[in-house]
Design an enzyme around this catalytic site. Structure first.
Site, PDB file in Angstrom:
ATOM      1  N   ASP A  35     -25.282 108.369  39.510  1.00 20.55           N
ATOM      2  CA  ASP A  35     -26.726 108.164  39.419  1.00 20.55           C
ATOM      3  C   ASP A  35     -27.063 106.690  39.170  1.00 20.55           C
ATOM      4  O   ASP A  35     -26.233 105.931  38.662  1.00 20.55           O
ATOM      5  CB  ASP A  35     -27.310 108.998  38.265  1.00 20.55           C
ATOM      6  CG  ASP A  35     -27.174 110.490  38.523  1.00 20.55           C
ATOM      7  OD1 ASP A  35     -26.991 110.868  39.688  1.00 20.55           O
ATOM      8  OD2 ASP A  35     -27.249 111.249  37.542  1.00 20.55           O
TER       9      ASP A  35
HETATM   10  N1  URA Z   1     -23.117 113.787  36.512  1.00 21.69           N
HETATM   11  C1  URA Z   1     -24.366 113.291  36.358  1.00 21.69           C
HETATM   12  O1  URA Z   1     -25.232 113.965  35.815  1.00 21.69           O
HETATM   13  N2  URA Z   1     -24.612 112.061  36.804  1.00 21.69           N
HETATM   14  C2  URA Z   1     -23.690 111.264  37.389  1.00 21.69           C
HETATM   15  O2  URA Z   1     -23.982 110.139  37.776  1.00 21.69           O
HETATM   16  C3  URA Z   1     -22.402 111.796  37.545  1.00 21.69           C
HETATM   17  C4  URA Z   1     -22.142 113.061  37.086  1.00 21.69           C
END
Ligand code: URA
Length: 314
Positions: A110
């Site tokens: 993310d």
């Molecule tokens: N899980 C999440 O919630 N975000 C990420 O970036 C990776 C795994």
């Protein structure tokens, strides 16, 4: 050069392609997993023409391709893990060395997550890393709001119900405590959207910080944020191994889910705009929204797995 001079031992060609060591290639031949022009060849030392003959290993066509490239990035916060963002936010393209522009990211992190992101030009290995049947483990160091209690750890370990279905068992261990927050190390074998954030949200501990520290056989180690390094041959070969495992063992069966008495989070998982970069004057404790990223195109699948030898610097 005569035709005889152009032929090469089968195990040598397989090893040269980078998908297996010479010894492993011999094993593959002995086990009847190699065909030449449609016929299984089990005799070691059989000579073939790497250009004219059609060689398959484990059902996959072996043909010469550009050398594999594998790059590890320690993605910092505030970067989209794609090479282009229609919304104009900073992307990881700015962090990847110029000659590596043909590399694409394997999966995603993310916008507000950080840590290990693999980039490669090998679509088959990327697919193998992401395909659920390979159960590639991903380990995250997570800072969450509140103190994580043992029963909640058990919930995460057993699997819990998210709006898109139950999660598989996870490995979870406490990694520290800070006043009203906790650090947790969690390993999951799935790759659902915002999965880690949603898992912690579900048990009432919003994620404040999320850093991926391991991806399959790869370890982030001490690579500083924003920096990249090419994988070692050993690391690259460990990834190639995934291609030789058509069926990986099943995940342990999920235990029955104990109810938390809470409703599933109503937060939509659709992408949203990131929060503004300027600091919040009220200095409230930050939590990461489960919707901090944009969608990302899946890498284009290349038809064949094998390549010439990897030629990477570390
Ligand atoms: N899980 C999440 O919630 N975000 C990420 O970036 C990776 C795994």
């Amino acid at each position: 050069m005569t035709q005889a001079e152009k032929t090469v031992r089968l195990q040598k060609i397989i090893a040269r392609s980078g998908i297996a060591s010479r010894r492993k290639a011999e094993e593959l031949i002995r086990h009847g997993l190699v065909t030449v022009n449609g016929e299984t060849v089990m005799t070691l030392g059989t000579k073939v023409d790497p250009v004219l003959d059609h060689i398959k290993v484990n059902g996959r066509h072996l043909k010469s391709q550009p050398p594999d490239m594998f790059l590890m990035l320690n993605k910092p916060l505030g970067y989209i893990s794609t090479l282009h963002d229609p919304a104009g936010r900073p992307t990881i393209k700015a962090l990847v060395p110029k000659p590596s522009l043909r590399l694409f990211p394997v999966g995603r992190l993310d916008y507000d997550s950080e840590g290990l992101l693999l980039l490669t030009n090998n679509g088959d290995i990327a697919q193998a890393c992401l395909h659920p049947s390979h159960h590639v483990p991903k380990t995250y160091l997570v800072k969450i709001k509140g103190i994580l209690e043992d029963p909640e750890i058990q919930q995460l370990r057993h699997g819990l119900m998210l709006e898109d279905g139950p999660t598989a068992p996870a490995k979870v261990k406490k990694a520290g405590k800070a006043e009203a927050n906790s650090w947790v190390e969690i390993t999951i074998h799935e790759g659902r959207k915002h999965q880690v954030k949603r898992m912690f949200e579900q048990i009432g501990h919003p994620v404040i910080r999320l850093k991926r520290i391991q991806f399959g056989p790869l370890n982030l180690g001490t690579l500083p944020p924003g920096q990249t390094r090419y994988l070692t041959d050993k690391e690259a070969n460990a990834l190639r191994h995934l291609l030789l495992e058509p069926e990986s063992p099943r995940l342990p069966k999920r235990q029955p889910i104990r109810s938390t008495g809470k409703l599933p989070p109503s937060t939509p998982v659709a992408p949203s705009r990131p929060r503004p970069a300027k600091p919040n004057p009220i200095r409230r404790k930050r939590t990461l929204s489960p919707s901090g990223t944009t969608g990302q195109a899946r890498p284009r699948r290349r038809p064949v797995t094998s390549r010439t030898r990897v030629n990477v610097k570390t």
